[in-house]
Design a protein around this motif. Structure first.
Motif, PDB file in Angstrom:
ATOM      1  N   ILE A 409       0.830  -1.209   0.000  1.00  0.00           N
ATOM      2  CA  ILE A 409       0.000   0.000   0.000  1.00  0.00           C
ATOM      3  C   ILE A 409       0.862   1.255   0.000  1.00  0.00           C
ATOM      4  O   ILE A 409       0.356   2.364   0.162  1.00  0.00           O
ATOM      5  N   GLY A 410       2.168   1.089  -0.171  1.00  0.00           N
ATOM      6  CA  GLY A 410       3.058   2.222  -0.365  1.00  0.00           C
ATOM      7  C   GLY A 410       3.377   2.972   0.913  1.00  0.00           C
ATOM      8  O   GLY A 410       3.523   2.395   1.999  1.00  0.00           O
ATOM      9  N   VAL A 411       3.432   4.292   0.780  1.00  0.00           N
ATOM     10  CA  VAL A 411       3.833   5.133   1.899  1.00  0.00           C
ATOM     11  C   VAL A 411       2.788   5.142   3.012  1.00  0.00           C
ATOM     12  O   VAL A 411       3.069   5.573   4.136  1.00  0.00           O
ATOM     13  N   TRP A 412       1.594   4.633   2.730  1.00  0.00           N
ATOM     14  CA  TRP A 412       0.566   4.574   3.770  1.00  0.00           C
ATOM     15  C   TRP A 412       1.009   3.712   4.949  1.00  0.00           C
ATOM     16  O   TRP A 412       0.569   3.962   6.085  1.00  0.00           O
ATOM     17  N   THR A 413       1.837   2.714   4.709  1.00  0.00           N
ATOM     18  CA  THR A 413       2.343   1.895   5.821  1.00  0.00           C
ATOM     19  C   THR A 413       3.149   2.743   6.788  1.00  0.00           C
ATOM     20  O   THR A 413       3.001   2.630   8.017  1.00  0.00           O
ATOM     21  N   LYS A 414       4.024   3.609   6.264  1.00  0.00           N
ATOM     22  CA  LYS A 414       4.807   4.504   7.121  1.00  0.00           C
ATOM     23  C   LYS A 414       3.900   5.482   7.866  1.00  0.00           C
ATOM     24  O   LYS A 414       4.131   5.793   9.048  1.00  0.00           O
ATOM     25  N   VAL A 415       2.858   5.961   7.184  1.00  0.00           N
ATOM     26  CA  VAL A 415       1.917   6.879   7.831  1.00  0.00           C
ATOM     27  C   VAL A 415       1.206   6.190   8.990  1.00  0.00           C
ATOM     28  O   VAL A 415       1.053   6.758  10.083  1.00  0.00           O
TER      29      VAL A 415
END
Length: 584
Positions: A409-415
């Motif tokens: 899911i891309g940068v959403w994991t970091k968010v």
């Protein structure tokens, strides 16, 4: 098949066909539904425990001498549970993702590498775009964040002025007696309207900043836009909530030295505690946001589709071709693709809106859950309908998204990881600073009747009076607040003193030793809470591997197979290059 078995309200509680969704919409959309489905399943235990905490506070509300609904021991345990829950949710999501992307053979896929390959196919002499940093972009980001914080302060001014005007000139006794609560409700509604306006402004600014930045790939542009847009939206939604949680009622001074805006005093906390104000804010914003957004999200494309059907009806006429044979006219042949063409438009960022809505909801569910234990339940109910609503919208009401390959899911994991850390700090501060949990603890074991050896009464007997300081009306320092040395009540009693919530001396309004003891215990609790929960989060992250053993073994065998095939091909080229050339 998706239209019949998935995009129907009658299949509200059926499992999601992730592989079929992947085959039609691509891996990117399929991973969104996989994440949303997993998030909704994990909300079930959180919602159940939140309901238990709510019912616990409701059951002992009348018998509790403190009259607190949410500010109790169960709230502390629930906040710790939700902080650990956020970590377990992310760790188990990583395992679920790994299992499906391995099944779909995209585990080692890279979007940036694919973009470079396409560039090389189009131009063998192409050079990759270089990374750049723009100080102008960073300055504009800071300026917009300052504007958003300024809007939060404007909401504070609105509540102060509204409460004062309603208490002074309202014609309804109920509004006059509950002016502060009504002002908080109006402020929450105004905050929601501000959110809707700022969402459009934030989106436009984020797009312009990405254009200034000149990222080196579409994937980088998507990541940059996601981070900027989420940051702007987070500050828009939570800046007012942070003020209510940590500043409301703590910066308004004391009798004789009140902090004022023009001639009006700053607002006080609700008599039952500051968490009540935070609960009202979160309840209004969360209910309005989820309900109204879902209504507009479904009705607007549906109304556009019905209007298009009405205006662009295809009449089933027949025509004769050059050979004299009867066949349907072209307008009827083109009916399907014309109907699809006139559906609601989609683009590369259409899925971003769905992710943003759910991640913001995740923030509401975890960050201030100590003040609003029903947040997971509201999120669960919303998501059950959200999954089916998105399915109907994507299959029936919108143009088909261009399928895109991805393995995460891309940068959403970091968010989400950042939100989990922020939730630990915010809930620790809410319990330690905003709630009355620590003052009650100090009173029970230091100043209460049980601490003094009196066991025939409730250990919290006299707590409310202990938290009140006294202001005498004839004191020289409070002439600006009271015009007379006496105040006549509605029952005809002449009062010469008033009580207010604080730990201050009646002589000179200096802070008492009990205030400093409570403050020290508050900070000690916040530090202890955050360290304990962070350690538990690290243990949970270590205990749950990101990838199941079966996935690791399957990847190992797949790498061995690809390596063996590559070696055999190289050997064949080395042994018989002429044959390879003929085959090629």
């Amino acid at each position: 098949q998706l239209r019949k078995k998935w995009a129907q309200w009658s299949h509200l509680f059926t499992a999601q066909p992730f592989s079929e969704v992947k085959s039609y919409f691509g891996e990117k959309v399929a991973l969104y539904y996989l994440w949303l489905s997993w998030y909704t399943k994990l909300l079930i235990p959180a919602a159940a425990l939140g309901v238990v905490v709510f019912l616990y506070g409701l059951a002992f509300f009348n018998t509790n001498p403190l009259i607190h609904l949410f500010d109790n021991e169960g709230t502390v345990a629930f906040a710790m549970f939700m902080a650990i829950w956020a970590t377990l949710f992310l760790e188990f999501w990583k395992r679920t993702r790994a299992r499906y992307v391995c099944q779909w053979k995209v585990f080692d896929w890279s979007e940036e590498e694919e973009e470079l390959i396409l560039d090389i196919v189009n131009d063998q002499n192409c050079t990759p775009k270089q990374f750049r940093h723009s100080y102008l972009r960073s300055t504009l980001v800071l300026i917009l964040l300052v504007i958003i914080i300024g809007l939060a302060l404007a909401l504070v001014v609105f509540r102060v002025v509204a409460a004062a005007l309603m208490s002074e000139s309202s014609h309804w006794d109920f509004v006059k007696e509950n002016a502060n609560t009504v002002a908080v409700l109006l402020g929450a509604v105004l905050h929601y309207i501000t959110i809707q306006i700022m969402t459009r402004i934030n989106r436009s600014v984020a797009f312009q900043l990405c254009a200034i930045e000149e990222t080196n790939s579409f994937a980088a542009t998507e990541r940059s836009f996601t981070v900027k847009m989420f940051t702007f939206q987070f500050f828009t939604l939570f800046s007012s909530l942070f003020y209510v949680a940590f500043f409301l009622g703590r910066i308004n001074g004391h009798p004789g030295s009140y902090v004022r805006i023009a001639r009006w005093r700053l607002e006080e906390c609700h008599p039952s505690g500051c968490l009540t104000d935070l609960f009202i804010q979160m309840a209004v914003i969360m209910v309005l946001k989820q309900t109204i957004n879902n209504i507009f999200e479904f009705t607007v494309p549906n109304a556009a589709k019905k209007l298009e059907r009405k205006c662009g009806h295809c009449y089933r006429k027949t025509c004769r071709n050059e050979d004299g044979c009867v066949e349907p006219c072209n307008i009827c042949k083109l009916r399907d693709w014309l109907r699809n063409y006139h559906l609601t438009n989609t683009d590369a960022f259409s899925l971003f809106n769905e992710f943003l809505e759910m991640v913001i909801q995740f923030s509401f569910t975890t960050i201030f859950v100590a003040a609003f234990p029903l947040a997971p339940l509201l999120a669960l109910i919303n998501n059950i309908f959200e999954i089916r609503l998105d399915a109907i919208k994507m299959v029936r009401l919108e143009r088909r998204l261009v399928p895109r390959k991805t393995n995460d899911i891309g940068v959403w994991t970091k968010v989400l990881e950042a939100i989990g850390v922020l939730a630990v700090m915010a809930n620790g501060l809410v319990i330690g600073v905003s709630s009355d949990f620590i003052p009650r603890l100090v009173y029970r074991y230091r100043y209460g009747p049980c601490a003094n050896g009196i066991t025939l009464t409730h250990c919290m007997e006299g707590y409310i009076n202990d938290t009140l300081a006294t202001a005498f009306l004839n004191h020289t320092g409070i002439q600006n607040d009271f015009q007379h040395s006496q105040m006549k009540t509605e029952y005809g009693y002449n009062a010469t003193s008033c009580s207010y919530r604080d730990y201050r001396s009646a002589e000179d309004y200096s802070l008492t030793s009990q205030f400093w003891l409570v403050l020290a215990v508050r900070f000690a609790f916040v530090i202890l809470f955050e360290h304990v929960v962070v350690v538990c989060k690290f243990i949970a992250a270590w205990f749950v591997p990101d990838s199941p053993i079966r996935v690791k073994n399957d990847r190992l065998h797949d790498k061995l197979r690809r390596t063996t095939d590559t070696q055999k091909r190289d050997e064949m080229i080395f042994i018989n290059p002429w044959r390879v050339q003929v085959i090629l």
